[in-house]
Write a protein that holds these residues in place. Structure first.
Motif, PDB file in Angstrom:
ATOM      1  N   ILE A 174      17.190  -7.317  -2.521  1.00 32.70           N
ATOM      2  CA  ILE A 174      16.517  -6.076  -2.172  1.00 32.70           C
ATOM      3  C   ILE A 174      15.428  -6.473  -1.199  1.00 32.70           C
ATOM      4  CG2 ILE A 174      15.348  -4.044  -3.106  1.00 32.70           C
ATOM      5  CD1 ILE A 174      16.891  -4.412  -5.666  1.00 32.70           C
ATOM      6  N   ASP A 175      15.844  -6.634   0.053  1.00 32.66           N
ATOM      7  CA  ASP A 175      15.080  -7.413   1.029  1.00 32.66           C
ATOM      8  C   ASP A 175      13.643  -6.969   1.254  1.00 32.66           C
ATOM      9  OD1 ASP A 175      17.270  -9.008   1.382  1.00 32.66           O
ATOM     10  OD2 ASP A 175      18.071  -7.815   3.034  1.00 32.66           O
ATOM     11  N   LYS A 176      13.490  -5.667   1.584  1.00 33.82           N
ATOM     12  CA  LYS A 176      12.150  -5.244   1.985  1.00 33.82           C
ATOM     13  C   LYS A 176      11.171  -5.358   0.808  1.00 33.82           C
ATOM     14  CE  LYS A 176      13.947  -1.463   3.692  1.00 33.82           C
ATOM     15  NZ  LYS A 176      13.958  -0.054   4.096  1.00 33.82           N
ATOM     16  N   ALA A 177      11.610  -4.895  -0.358  1.00 33.24           N
ATOM     17  CA  ALA A 177      10.720  -4.935  -1.529  1.00 33.24           C
ATOM     18  C   ALA A 177      10.343  -6.367  -1.886  1.00 33.24           C
ATOM     19  CB  ALA A 177      11.383  -4.244  -2.720  1.00 33.24           C
ATOM     20  N   GLU A 178      11.295  -7.284  -1.730  1.00 35.25           N
ATOM     21  CA  GLU A 178      10.999  -8.686  -2.062  1.00 35.25           C
ATOM     22  C   GLU A 178       9.960  -9.264  -1.112  1.00 35.25           C
ATOM     23  OE1 GLU A 178      14.659 -10.957  -2.528  1.00 35.25           O
ATOM     24  OE2 GLU A 178      15.371  -9.444  -3.940  1.00 35.25           O
ATOM     25  N   LYS A 179      10.100  -8.941   0.157  1.00 35.29           N
ATOM     26  CA  LYS A 179       9.165  -9.465   1.146  1.00 35.29           C
ATOM     27  C   LYS A 179       7.784  -8.834   0.956  1.00 35.29           C
ATOM     28  CE  LYS A 179       9.145 -10.817   5.978  1.00 35.29           C
ATOM     29  NZ  LYS A 179       8.050 -10.069   6.629  1.00 35.29           N
ATOM     30  N   ILE A 180       7.788  -7.516   0.768  1.00 32.47           N
ATOM     31  CA  ILE A 180       6.513  -6.795   0.643  1.00 32.47           C
ATOM     32  C   ILE A 180       5.746  -7.255  -0.594  1.00 32.47           C
ATOM     33  CG2 ILE A 180       5.562  -4.520   0.055  1.00 32.47           C
ATOM     34  CD1 ILE A 180       7.741  -3.367   1.986  1.00 32.47           C
ATOM     35  N   PHE A 181       6.482  -7.472  -1.683  1.00 34.24           N
ATOM     36  CA  PHE A 181       5.802  -7.838  -2.937  1.00 34.24           C
ATOM     37  C   PHE A 181       4.838  -9.010  -2.750  1.00 34.24           C
ATOM     38  CE2 PHE A 181       5.678 -10.889  -6.429  1.00 34.24           C
ATOM     39  CZ  PHE A 181       4.844 -10.179  -7.280  1.00 34.24           C
ATOM     40  N   GLU A 182       5.277 -10.014  -1.979  1.00 36.17           N
ATOM     41  CA  GLU A 182       4.474 -11.232  -1.803  1.00 36.17           C
ATOM     42  C   GLU A 182       3.124 -10.951  -1.147  1.00 36.17           C
ATOM     43  OE1 GLU A 182       5.502 -14.086  -2.899  1.00 36.17           O
ATOM     44  OE2 GLU A 182       7.549 -13.448  -3.417  1.00 36.17           O
ATOM     45  N   THR A 183       3.020  -9.823  -0.448  1.00 37.40           N
ATOM     46  CA  THR A 183       1.814  -9.552   0.355  1.00 37.40           C
ATOM     47  C   THR A 183       0.859  -8.553  -0.297  1.00 37.40           C
ATOM     48  OG1 THR A 183       2.671  -7.612   1.536  1.00 37.40           O
ATOM     49  CG2 THR A 183       3.303  -9.777   2.399  1.00 37.40           C
ATOM     50  N   LEU A 184       1.271  -7.962  -1.419  1.00 35.73           N
ATOM     51  CA  LEU A 184       0.516  -6.825  -1.960  1.00 35.73           C
ATOM     52  C   LEU A 184      -0.802  -7.230  -2.613  1.00 35.73           C
ATOM     53  CD1 LEU A 184       3.371  -4.784  -3.699  1.00 35.73           C
ATOM     54  CD2 LEU A 184       2.253  -4.290  -1.514  1.00 35.73           C
ATOM     55  N   LEU A 185      -1.823  -6.487  -2.299  1.00 29.52           N
ATOM     56  CA  LEU A 185      -3.110  -6.671  -2.966  1.00 29.52           C
ATOM     57  C   LEU A 185      -3.794  -5.308  -3.081  1.00 29.52           C
ATOM     58  CD1 LEU A 185      -5.159  -8.868  -4.020  1.00 29.52           C
ATOM     59  CD2 LEU A 185      -6.314  -8.562  -1.831  1.00 29.52           C
ATOM     60  N   SER A 186      -4.049  -4.879  -4.318  1.00 33.12           N
ATOM     61  CA  SER A 186      -4.756  -3.607  -4.524  1.00 33.12           C
ATOM     62  C   SER A 186      -6.238  -3.883  -4.707  1.00 33.12           C
ATOM     63  CB  SER A 186      -4.230  -2.883  -5.760  1.00 33.12           C
ATOM     64  OG  SER A 186      -2.843  -2.675  -5.657  1.00 33.12           O
ATOM     65  N   ILE A 187      -7.055  -3.073  -4.025  1.00 37.58           N
ATOM     66  CA  ILE A 187      -8.510  -3.276  -4.076  1.00 37.58           C
ATOM     67  C   ILE A 187      -9.160  -2.066  -4.765  1.00 37.58           C
ATOM     68  CG2 ILE A 187      -8.488  -4.815  -2.082  1.00 37.58           C
ATOM     69  CD1 ILE A 187      -9.431  -2.503  -0.338  1.00 37.58           C
ATOM     70  N   PRO A 188     -10.408  -2.214  -5.215  1.00 39.53           N
ATOM     71  CA  PRO A 188     -11.013  -1.204  -6.092  1.00 39.53           C
ATOM     72  C   PRO A 188     -10.950   0.235  -5.559  1.00 39.53           C
ATOM     73  CG  PRO A 188     -12.357  -3.167  -6.107  1.00 39.53           C
ATOM     74  CD  PRO A 188     -11.292  -3.386  -5.051  1.00 39.53           C
ATOM     75  N   LEU A 189     -10.517   1.124  -6.418  1.00 37.11           N
ATOM     76  CA  LEU A 189     -10.506   2.560  -6.092  1.00 37.11           C
ATOM     77  C   LEU A 189     -10.607   3.368  -7.380  1.00 37.11           C
ATOM     78  CD1 LEU A 189     -10.109   4.930  -4.099  1.00 37.11           C
ATOM     79  CD2 LEU A 189      -7.667   4.760  -4.508  1.00 37.11           C
ATOM     80  N   HIS A 190     -11.755   4.000  -7.550  1.00 35.96           N
ATOM     81  CA  HIS A 190     -11.940   4.979  -8.628  1.00 35.96           C
ATOM     82  C   HIS A 190     -13.170   5.809  -8.279  1.00 35.96           C
ATOM     83  CE1 HIS A 190     -15.281   2.640 -10.299  1.00 35.96           C
ATOM     84  NE2 HIS A 190     -14.520   1.576 -10.223  1.00 35.96           N
ATOM     85  N   PRO A 191     -13.315   7.000  -8.856  1.00 31.26           N
ATOM     86  CA  PRO A 191     -14.377   7.912  -8.404  1.00 31.26           C
ATOM     87  C   PRO A 191     -15.799   7.386  -8.562  1.00 31.26           C
ATOM     88  CG  PRO A 191     -12.738   9.107  -9.677  1.00 31.26           C
ATOM     89  CD  PRO A 191     -12.400   7.653  -9.813  1.00 31.26           C
ATOM     90  N   ASP A 192     -16.026   6.409  -9.417  1.00 31.10           N
ATOM     91  CA  ASP A 192     -17.399   5.962  -9.644  1.00 31.10           C
ATOM     92  C   ASP A 192     -17.859   4.844  -8.706  1.00 31.10           C
ATOM     93  OD1 ASP A 192     -17.698   7.818 -11.628  1.00 31.10           O
ATOM     94  OD2 ASP A 192     -17.402   6.410 -13.289  1.00 31.10           O
TER      95      ASP A 192
END
Ligand SMILES: *Cc1c(COP(=O)(O)O)cnc(C)c1O
Length: 371
Positions: A336-354
């Motif tokens: 599942i080419d695109k998802a496999e490649k993208i996964f390696e690069t993912l980083l979620s940064i802080p996001l919440h209303p406070d």
């Protein structure tokens, strides 16, 4: 270690939620009753069509699939890049989740890839509204119509998002939402199924109470059934008054919190759009973001970046490990080419209303230095 960690996400509560919970405790009716009915009415107003509350978002997906007659021998198309809940809900019915690729712009389901995975057993498609956007939802519905598939939207990330002027959940086949602690609104844990399919609604109402027919109406008037019939498999998936009391107050405060989420995402955008990281190009006039996801450039060590940000007092996350790499759903032979490649690069940064604006800049500053 700095004393105040900037959290990736968290529940954002006010005195109103605390007082509402105390009210339920004082009345000593903790199960499913008045508050759940009121929360359902408010959600029904919000979406413009009926909502049925359940114990979790996973339960919402499970019951929606079951109510749509998905079960053993059936296949459900779903993006591999999603929380494990989407896959578990499908396999809980006895059906097989068929992992599909994602669109590189939105990280939502790539229906062109899904099309290649159609078989005579395919009964449904589950687009996941990753980060709060919905991807090519019209095209997904057209594809589903052409192939006689039910559409069960995993809208866990997209509470409040609108698509072409319509609220997610307010149109389409069946939409499922999560109210777990960190979602756009929370009821502690919780979720709901939204649809105008009467058969599905009735089925979900019964199935959340162990399949006891019409028990919902009894509970809403403070009673319970004893002389009942059961004709289908049910589950203990109802929502409690304690949960609904939190949800009601969260929904009242939602538009404020939605704007805060959008503002933070726009601040991040204003910086990240010009540097060497990929972002998801949402229009935050319409999208209420649940998470803010960066795709790091090739060659950047994500683990090192995460460690260093942690030292700066910034929590990060990875959403999500591809499900076809989990033992239970292993289709390693399948690429599942695109998802496999993208996964390696993912980083979620802080996001919440406070999060304060000052802290948003602190996050941006730290990432700039590290990159
Ligand atoms: C949160 C979430 C769910 C449902 O989760 P619950 O914790 O069961 O409410 C389902 N799918 C996705 C993508 C999610 O993020």
């Amino acid at each position: 270690m700095p004393d105040k960690l900037i959290r990736l996400s968290k529940s954002c509560l006010s005195e109103a939620e605390k007082n509402a919970v105390m009210g339920v405790l004082d009345r000593e009716f903790l199960g499913m009753g008045t508050e759940v009915r009121q929360f359902e009415e408010m959600l029904t107003d919000f979406f413009g069509r009926p909502a049925v509350c359940v114990s979790t978002g996973t339960a919402a997906l499970h019951l929606a699939l079951q109510a749509a007659d998905i079960g053993a021998g059936d296949e459900v198309l779903v993006q591999t890049l999603t929380y494990i809940a989407s896959f578990q809900a499908i396999s809980a019915t006895g059906a097989t989740p068929v992992p599909c690729d994602v669109d590189t712009d939105t990280l939502c389901l790539d229906w062109r890839d899904a099309e290649k995975r159609l078989t005579s057993k395919t009964k449904a498609i589950m687009p996941v509204h990753y980060a709060g956007g919905v991807g090519e939802l019209d095209e997904i519905y057209a594809f589903a119509k052409k192939n006689s598939l039910r559409v069960i939207e995993d809208a866990s990330h997209a509470f409040g998002t609108t698509y072409k002027g319509k609220k997610v959940g307010g149109f389409g086949d069946i939409s499922c939402f999560s109210f777990d602690g960190i979602k756009n609104i929370t009821s502690g844990e919780g979720g709901c199924v939204v649809t105008d399919d009467e058969k599905v609604l009735q089925n979900v109402r019964d199935a959340r109470l162990l399949g006891v027919e019409k028990d919902t109406e009894k509970r809403f008037s403070g009673e319970r059934s004893w002389d009942f019939d059961v004709t289908a498999q049910g589950w203990r998936y109802h929502m409690s008054n304690i949960m609904a009391a939190i949800g009601i107050e969260q929904l009242k405060r939602f538009s404020n919190n939605a704007i805060k989420r959008q503002k933070i995402a726009l601040l991040y955008d204003s910086y990240f759009k010009d540097i060497d990281v990929e972002i998801i190009h949402h229009n935050y006039k319409n999208v209420v973001p649940h998470i803010y996801v960066l795709q790091l450039p090739d060659g950047v060590d994500r683990f090192l970046i995460r460690d260093k940000l942690r030292i700066d007092g910034i929590e990060t996350g990875v959403h999500f490990k591809n499900n076809h790499h989990l033992s239970l759903y292993n289709s390693a032979a399948q690429r599942i080419d695109k998802a496999e490649k993208i996964f390696e690069t993912l980083l979620s940064i802080p996001l919440h209303p406070d999060i304060t604006e000052q802290n948003v800049w602190k996050v941006i500053d730290s990432i700039r230095r590290l990159l």
